[in-house]
Design a protein around this motif. Sequence first.
Motif, mmCIF file in Angstrom:
data_model
loop_
_atom_site.group_PDB
_atom_site.id
_atom_site.type_symbol
_atom_site.label_atom_id
_atom_site.label_comp_id
_atom_site.label_asym_id
_atom_site.label_seq_id
_atom_site.Cartn_x
_atom_site.Cartn_y
_atom_site.Cartn_z
ATOM 1 N N LYS A 137 -18.649 -11.785 4.623
ATOM 2 C CA LYS A 137 -18.177 -12.467 5.986
ATOM 3 C C LYS A 137 -17.181 -12.783 5.833
ATOM 4 N N GLN A 138 -17.248 -13.623 4.176
ATOM 5 C CA GLN A 138 -16.270 -14.196 3.317
ATOM 6 C C GLN A 138 -14.598 -13.041 3.437
ATOM 7 N N LEU A 139 -15.456 -12.246 2.540
ATOM 8 C CA LEU A 139 -14.130 -10.503 2.226
ATOM 9 C C LEU A 139 -13.945 -10.617 3.302
ATOM 10 N N GLU A 140 -14.475 -9.996 4.405
ATOM 11 C CA GLU A 140 -14.277 -9.482 5.633
ATOM 12 C C GLU A 140 -12.820 -10.376 6.029
ATOM 13 N N VAL A 141 -12.702 -12.161 6.356
ATOM 14 C CA VAL A 141 -12.220 -12.790 6.734
ATOM 15 C C VAL A 141 -11.043 -12.602 5.688
ATOM 16 N N PHE A 142 -11.377 -12.796 4.123
ATOM 17 C CA PHE A 142 -10.146 -12.440 3.095
ATOM 18 C C PHE A 142 -9.177 -11.457 3.582
ATOM 19 N N ARG A 143 -10.083 -10.344 4.092
ATOM 20 C CA ARG A 143 -8.868 -9.248 3.989
ATOM 21 C C ARG A 143 -8.460 -9.139 5.301
ATOM 22 N N GLU A 144 -9.365 -9.680 6.278
ATOM 23 C CA GLU A 144 -8.499 -9.590 8.035
ATOM 24 C C GLU A 144 -6.593 -10.362 7.385
ATOM 25 N N LYS A 145 -7.217 -11.843 6.904
ATOM 26 C CA LYS A 145 -6.363 -12.567 6.936
ATOM 27 C C LYS A 145 -5.001 -12.466 6.068
ATOM 28 N N THR A 146 -5.284 -11.431 4.920
ATOM 29 C CA THR A 146 -4.545 -11.239 3.460
ATOM 30 C C THR A 146 -3.701 -10.246 4.360
ATOM 31 N N THR A 147 -4.179 -8.775 5.993
ATOM 32 C CA THR A 147 -3.167 -7.835 6.264
ATOM 33 C C THR A 147 -3.089 -9.075 7.319
ATOM 34 N N SER A 148 -2.977 -10.007 7.800
ATOM 35 C CA SER A 148 -1.530 -10.603 8.755
ATOM 36 C C SER A 148 -0.516 -11.507 7.942
ATOM 37 N N ALA A 149 -1.208 -11.634 6.379
ATOM 38 C CA ALA A 149 0.023 -12.630 6.009
ATOM 39 C C ALA A 149 0.471 -12.323 5.377
ATOM 40 N N PHE A 150 0.394 -10.352 4.560
ATOM 41 C CA PHE A 150 1.612 -9.525 3.668
ATOM 42 C C PHE A 150 1.309 -8.223 4.182
ATOM 43 N N GLY A 151 0.537 -7.672 4.855
ATOM 44 C CA GLY A 151 0.549 -6.961 5.746
ATOM 45 C C GLY A 151 -0.285 -5.696 4.763
ATOM 46 N N GLY A 152 -1.542 -6.038 4.422
ATOM 47 C CA GLY A 152 -2.573 -4.928 3.892
ATOM 48 C C GLY A 152 -3.756 -5.771 3.568
ATOM 49 N N GLU A 153 -4.782 -5.360 3.204
ATOM 50 C CA GLU A 153 -6.044 -5.883 3.008
ATOM 51 C C GLU A 153 -6.512 -6.334 1.424
ATOM 52 N N THR A 154 -5.500 -5.327 0.698
ATOM 53 C CA THR A 154 -6.259 -4.764 -0.459
ATOM 54 C C THR A 154 -5.590 -5.816 -1.656
ATOM 55 N N VAL A 155 -5.921 -5.935 -3.136
ATOM 56 C CA VAL A 155 -5.539 -7.226 -3.831
ATOM 57 C C VAL A 155 -4.284 -6.430 -4.558
ATOM 58 N N GLY A 156 -4.504 -4.912 -4.875
ATOM 59 C CA GLY A 156 -3.395 -3.903 -5.907
ATOM 60 C C GLY A 156 -2.334 -3.938 -5.046
ATOM 61 N N GLN A 157 -2.657 -4.915 -3.616
ATOM 62 C CA GLN A 157 -0.713 -4.533 -3.251
ATOM 63 C C GLN A 157 0.113 -6.430 -4.114
ATOM 64 N N PHE A 158 -0.848 -6.939 -4.845
ATOM 65 C CA PHE A 158 0.013 -7.970 -5.555
ATOM 66 C C PHE A 158 0.656 -7.772 -6.587
ATOM 67 N N THR A 159 0.039 -6.297 -6.838
ATOM 68 C CA THR A 159 1.273 -5.887 -8.238
ATOM 69 C C THR A 159 2.648 -5.862 -8.172
ATOM 70 N N ASP A 160 2.772 -5.731 -6.638
ATOM 71 C CA ASP A 160 4.614 -6.153 -6.228
ATOM 72 C C ASP A 160 5.060 -8.056 -5.708
ATOM 73 N N PRO A 161 5.524 -8.220 -7.000
ATOM 74 C CA PRO A 161 6.404 -9.344 -7.305
ATOM 75 C C PRO A 161 6.507 -10.145 -5.875
ATOM 76 N N ASP A 162 7.454 -9.965 -5.294
ATOM 77 C CA ASP A 162 7.510 -10.247 -3.660
ATOM 78 C C ASP A 162 6.870 -11.027 -2.787
ATOM 79 N N LYS A 163 5.293 -9.673 -3.245
ATOM 80 C CA LYS A 163 4.135 -10.649 -2.504
ATOM 81 C C LYS A 163 3.612 -11.513 -2.963
#
Length: 238
Positions: free
Chosen positions: A179-205
């Motif tokens: 459930k924690q994983l589900e919430v992390f993904r939902e909240k991350t999508t809402s804040a950053f536009g995607g649910e992946t950890v990989g998106q944080f290779t982007d310095p702006d994110k």
Amino acid sequence: MDTLSQSGQLQRDTATFREKIAAVTSAQDLVADRQLLNVALGAFGLQDDISNTYFIQKVLEEGASASDSLANKLSDDRYKQLSAAFGFGSGEIQQTGNQTAMSRIVDAYFENEFEVAVGEQDDSLRIALYAQRELADLASGSESEETKWYTLMSLPAMRSMFETALGLPTSFSQLDIDKQLEVFREKTTSAFGGETVGQFTDPDKVSHLTDLFFARSQISELANTYSGASIALTLLQS
């Protein structure tokens, strides 16, 4: 960082590690030398385990390759990183004679000591420094996104940064792990536009994540210090 690098104790610890580590041929040898063990553990932010020598010896001896090893059973991924870095496990390649690998240990120890020193002045800054460094490596890794998320959740400082930045309550960690994983993904999508950890290779994110973390950390500190009316007045006066 320049000031810290001039520390006599730090210089002695790292010089001794470089001089003696190649002669270490077992996990038992490493845990028996407190000065070497301090550098080894400090490189992974595990310095509080300095007195848990039996436990650390088991982590090192069982290695990180076997799925049933102690390091792989622990939720904190840093123990797996520690074990893998030295290669004392069965079938693994021992790394203590590898100067490049041991230099990375020394560099990581210095970085951690810097973060600890910063944390004595501002714990939020310590968390951000550690999380930014580790997040870059995690985000660019070849593991599956699910594995990256579980790794992130196992690293206390990085988890704390995400929980704070995403506005999650302190009770969040009591939920079922899936459930924690589900919430992390939902909240991350809402804040950053995607649910992946990989998106944080982007310095702006990463920058956006850091801004959210500091903003919500400061709001939390204000909330613990002032009443609601006082917070409103402070914000208006700012």
